[in-house]
Design a protein around this motif. Structure first.
Motif, PDB file in Angstrom:
ATOM      1  N   LEU A   1      37.380  41.439  43.161  1.00  0.00           N
ATOM      2  CA  LEU A   1      36.821  40.415  44.058  1.00  0.00           C
ATOM      3  C   LEU A   1      35.681  39.664  43.386  1.00  0.00           C
ATOM      4  N   LEU A   2      34.824  40.370  42.686  1.00  0.00           N
ATOM      5  CA  LEU A   2      33.694  39.736  42.004  1.00  0.00           C
ATOM      6  C   LEU A   2      34.166  38.768  40.937  1.00  0.00           C
TER       7      LEU A   2
ATOM      8  N   PHE B   1      37.033  37.271  40.813  1.00  0.00           N
ATOM      9  CA  PHE B   1      37.682  36.156  41.511  1.00  0.00           C
ATOM     10  C   PHE B   1      36.646  35.165  42.025  1.00  0.00           C
ATOM     11  N   LEU B   2      35.579  35.672  42.652  1.00  0.00           N
ATOM     12  CA  LEU B   2      34.559  34.778  43.190  1.00  0.00           C
ATOM     13  C   LEU B   2      33.793  34.053  42.090  1.00  0.00           C
ATOM     14  N   LEU B   3      33.465  34.760  41.007  1.00  0.00           N
ATOM     15  CA  LEU B   3      32.761  34.110  39.905  1.00  0.00           C
ATOM     16  C   LEU B   3      33.602  33.033  39.251  1.00  0.00           C
TER      17      LEU B   3
ATOM     18  N   ASN C   1      35.994  31.242  40.703  1.00  0.00           N
ATOM     19  CA  ASN C   1      36.257  30.123  41.592  1.00  0.00           C
ATOM     20  C   ASN C   1      35.007  29.379  42.026  1.00  0.00           C
ATOM     21  N   TYR C   2      33.835  30.008  41.906  1.00  0.00           N
ATOM     22  CA  TYR C   2      32.620  29.340  42.325  1.00  0.00           C
ATOM     23  C   TYR C   2      31.944  28.730  41.112  1.00  0.00           C
TER      24      TYR C   2
END
Length: 167
Positions: A35-36, A38-40, A42-43
């Protein structure tokens, strides 16, 4: 083999009866890592519209270029702003015969010095002279000319004019 299997089944029955819950951290850590990542991924802070002042109405344009991250000079009906900080009153700038806006010049020079110091530590962060100008669509060109001149004197020669994209 049968004894080992029977011991496991006896232990699992005892756990079920006693209500003991064992948390498996390894799979949860794997899940949070995914999850981390993925978020890094995409952000990003790129391609975001810079924050605008409340009394600022940008002109519309058919330009297709996406704005880049840079310091923002905002030209509202009353103030000349640099990253939201008031530099000078628009009326005072328009009355002046001087093309240079002193407070804006000093603040931009300070930003440039900071940028150049950072570049001495990391070459990726070198000063590129990029700045975004957000001007209210009803402001006179003379004000925009003075702001562009001031930015150019400090070395901010890669100027972008923020507009609202026409649909």
């Amino acid at each position: 083999m049968n004894q080992a299997f029977s011991k496991k089944s006896i232990l699992s029955r005892k756990r079920r009866k006693n209500g003991i819950f064992t948390l498996r951290l390894t799979s949860m850590i794997d899940m949070f890592t995914i999850l981390l990542v993925f978020l890094l991924k995409n952000y990003t802070t790129e391609n975001q519209v810079p924050v605008m002042a409340n009394d600022l109405r940008l002109p519309s344009s058919t330009a297709q270029k996406i704005p880049e991250t840079a310091s923002v000079v905002g030209l509202t009906r009353q103030w000349v702003l640099l990253d939201g900080k008031k530099m000078a009153r628009v009326s005072d700038v328009l009355k002046s015969d001087n093309l240079l806006i002193k407070n804006l010049f000093l603040e931009l020079r300070a930003k440039r010095l900071i940028s150049e110091r950072l570049a001495s530590y990391d070459s990726k962060m070198k000063f590129r002279g990029e700045i975004t100008i957000q001007g209210d669509k009803d402001l006179p060109f003379q004000l925009l000319k003075k702001v562009m001149y001031t930015c150019g004197q400090v070395g901010y020669n890669n100027m972008q004019l923020a507009v609202i994209k026409k649909e």
